[in-house]
Design a protein around this motif. Structure first.
Motif, PDB file in Angstrom:
ATOM      1  N   ALA A 157      58.114 -26.095  27.307  1.00 26.37           N
ATOM      2  CA  ALA A 157      57.743 -26.961  26.144  1.00 26.37           C
ATOM      3  C   ALA A 157      57.158 -25.900  25.025  1.00 26.37           C
ATOM      4  O   ALA A 157      57.432 -26.230  23.955  1.00 26.37           O
TER       5      ALA A 157
ATOM      6  N   TRP B  65      60.313 -24.892  23.153  1.00 23.41           N
ATOM      7  CA  TRP B  65      60.803 -26.391  22.381  1.00 23.41           C
ATOM      8  C   TRP B  65      59.834 -26.482  21.301  1.00 23.41           C
ATOM      9  O   TRP B  65      60.451 -26.877  20.040  1.00 23.41           O
ATOM     10  N   ARG B  66      58.687 -26.442  21.328  1.00 25.89           N
ATOM     11  CA  ARG B  66      57.898 -26.465  20.431  1.00 25.89           C
ATOM     12  C   ARG B  66      58.327 -25.505  18.939  1.00 25.89           C
ATOM     13  O   ARG B  66      58.292 -25.898  17.862  1.00 25.89           O
TER      14      ARG B  66
ATOM     15  N   LEU C  75      61.579 -26.335  17.484  1.00 21.02           N
ATOM     16  CA  LEU C  75      61.440 -27.495  16.491  1.00 21.02           C
ATOM     17  C   LEU C  75      60.687 -27.105  15.313  1.00 21.02           C
ATOM     18  O   LEU C  75      61.122 -27.373  13.960  1.00 21.02           O
ATOM     19  N   SER C  76      59.620 -26.272  15.281  1.00 19.31           N
ATOM     20  CA  SER C  76      59.065 -25.736  14.058  1.00 19.31           C
ATOM     21  C   SER C  76      59.913 -24.844  13.270  1.00 19.31           C
ATOM     22  O   SER C  76      60.274 -25.204  12.057  1.00 19.31           O
TER      23      SER C  76
ATOM     24  N   VAL D  81      63.983 -35.096   7.780  1.00 20.53           N
ATOM     25  CA  VAL D  81      63.526 -33.975   8.725  1.00 20.53           C
ATOM     26  C   VAL D  81      63.226 -34.479  10.273  1.00 20.53           C
ATOM     27  O   VAL D  81      63.732 -33.988  11.248  1.00 20.53           O
ATOM     28  N   GLN D  82      62.362 -35.493   9.938  1.00 17.72           N
ATOM     29  CA  GLN D  82      62.005 -35.962  11.062  1.00 17.72           C
ATOM     30  C   GLN D  82      62.972 -36.639  12.073  1.00 17.72           C
ATOM     31  O   GLN D  82      62.988 -36.472  13.259  1.00 17.72           O
TER      32      GLN D  82
ATOM     33  N   LEU E 103      65.063 -33.863  13.712  1.00 17.21           N
ATOM     34  CA  LEU E 103      64.208 -33.428  14.632  1.00 17.21           C
ATOM     35  C   LEU E 103      64.272 -34.333  15.836  1.00 17.21           C
ATOM     36  O   LEU E 103      64.441 -33.673  17.044  1.00 17.21           O
ATOM     37  N   LEU E 104      64.176 -35.536  15.618  1.00 13.12           N
ATOM     38  CA  LEU E 104      64.157 -36.670  16.850  1.00 13.12           C
ATOM     39  C   LEU E 104      65.654 -36.493  17.598  1.00 13.12           C
ATOM     40  O   LEU E 104      65.657 -36.563  18.820  1.00 13.12           O
ATOM     41  N   ALA E 105      66.478 -36.497  16.692  1.00 12.70           N
ATOM     42  CA  ALA E 105      68.148 -36.564  17.407  1.00 12.70           C
ATOM     43  C   ALA E 105      68.306 -35.085  18.186  1.00 12.70           C
ATOM     44  O   ALA E 105      68.624 -35.120  19.222  1.00 12.70           O
TER      45      ALA E 105
ATOM     46  N   HIS F 118      66.065 -33.682  19.597  1.00  9.06           N
ATOM     47  CA  HIS F 118      65.403 -33.508  20.694  1.00  9.06           C
ATOM     48  C   HIS F 118      66.026 -34.556  21.665  1.00  9.06           C
ATOM     49  O   HIS F 118      66.216 -34.054  23.181  1.00  9.06           O
TER      50      HIS F 118
END
Lengths: 182, 212
Positions: free
Chosen positions: A21, A24-25, A28-29, A55-56, A59-61, A63
């Motif tokens: 985790a 991953w954080r 993504l940042s 951007v969001q 990031l979701l894709a 993820h």
């Protein structure tokens, strides 16, 4: 430097895929910052909130579809392909907002992954036909990703004047470079 | 929602998911099973069904179809990923087609002129590509759903690859029904039957593979 970033991002991606985790954080940042610059450079300055939405979404894709990354391949290419796909998808959905001539120029003026010393030299040469202030404006808006207001303030003109000046600069570049292959 | 909050929420959900290959394998398994059911209920097994396993030509056809299925798998496994390239699978498909095509041409040229047409047309050339395509369609639908949930970025190519994969598996199963036993027949009509789902996949890809 680019190779360092690739190694770092790839290591985070592999750990993230395995369920780490914290990695991953962090990934993504780091991606969020780069994506913001990438989209801002390619979208109209008035599309500020669209940039953040995109951007969001991206990031979701990243993820949801992270299992499609194969660690045997370069991570930068994977992330770039996702961002590019999302940007094109965004344009398809909001056709009206697209500003074709400016985007075309932005496309070849500023490809961060490919910006080696030699392309930077090419860029200097291409831009050298413009007056100094316009050169600075093009760099600030199209490469650094500043807004028109910010970039205008740097050279002491209003947002509206910056918009007009930028448009003229890009038009001059297109006129000068269209059909010229070297 | 602020981007930082989104990142925070996403990083709490990092259980590894099912990979690309197992998903495609599942589509192939179910697709092959449906094709087999269609052979049993609709087409029937070839007249010499149990003895056919002893004939070299049965295995030649099976190998030809299996290699196309493998080529399609390689293509779709790559093209389901951002920036993926199907070059390796395409190379395999072209190499297999070239090799088998050359052997077929050589056989065909060596045959008596009167025997050439039967060698090429067999008894079932009218229905062979259509039957293979029909057997491939269920798997094609499943594979497209699987690929859509991955992340293809070249949608027409990814659709074509899904079709080639499905066509290869369908042709493999179709060998249980089809009694044809000449290389020229297989090269032309089996290939057409496998290319047809690839063409459909390529046409549908830009529509059905678009993901958010």
């Amino acid at each position: 430097m680019a190779a360092d970033l690739e190694d770092r991002l790839k290591a985070l991606m592999v750990r993230g895929q395995a369920g780490d985790a914290a990695a991953w954080r962090e990934l993504l940042s780091l991606l969020g910052v780069r994506l913001r610059a990438y989209f801002a450079r390619r979208m109209d300055a008035s599309a500020g909130s669209d940039v953040e939405d995109l951007v969001q979404e991206t990031l979701l894709a990243v993820h949801r579809r992270r299992m499609t990354y194969d660690p045997a391949q370069p991570f930068t290419a994977w992330a770039h392909a996702v961002a590019r796909y999302k940007l094109i998808d965004h344009w398809r959905r909001n056709r009206i907002r697209q500003h074709v001539p400016i985007d075309d120029v932005a496309e070849w003026l500023a490809e961060p992954e490919a910006e080696s010393a030699s392309t930077r030299g090419d860029l200097d040469r291409v831009l050298s036909v413009l007056p100094d202030k316009q050169q600075k404006l093009v760099r600030d808006v199209k490469i650094e990703g500043l807004s028109l207001a910010e970039a205008g303030a740097r050279i002491g003109i209003s947002e509206g004047a910056a918009k007009v000046s930028l448009h003229r600069a890009l038009k001059a570049l297109i006129a000068r470079n269209s059909g010229v292959e070297d | 929602m602020k981007t930082d909050d989104l990142i925070e929420a996403l990083s709490l959900d990092v259980t590894p998911g099912v990979g690309v290959r197992p998903r495609l394998a599942l589509a192939a398994g179910i697709g092959a099973a449906v094709a087999l059911v269609l052979v049993v209920l609709w087409l029937g097994f070839r007249p010499d069904y149990p003895q056919a396993f002893g004939k070299p030509m049965f295995w030649m056809k099976a190998a030809y179809a299996a290699l196309f299925a493998l080529a399609g798998f390689w293509c779709v496994e790559r093209l389901s990923r951002p920036a993926g390239s199907g070059r390796r699978g395409l190379t395999l498909a072209l190499a297999v087609f070239g090799l088998v095509g050359a052997i077929s041409l050589w056989r065909w040229m060596g045959a008596e002129p009167d025997a050439r047409m039967p060698l090429l047309m067999g008894h079932s050339w009218r229905v062979c590509p259509r039957n293979i395509l029909t057997l491939a369609l269920p798997m094609l639908a499943l594979t497209l759903i699987v690929v859509r949930n991955l992340a293809p970025t070249r949608l027409a190519l990814a659709g074509a690859a899904a079709g080639l994969f499905s066509g290869g598996v369908a042709a493999l199963i179709y060998g249980l029904h089809c009694p044809e036993s000449t290389m020229p027949f297989v090269t032309v009509w089996y290939s057409l039957g496998m290319i047809a789902p690839a063409a459909i996949g390529a046409a549908l890809g830009p529509w059905v593979l678009r993901w958010r």
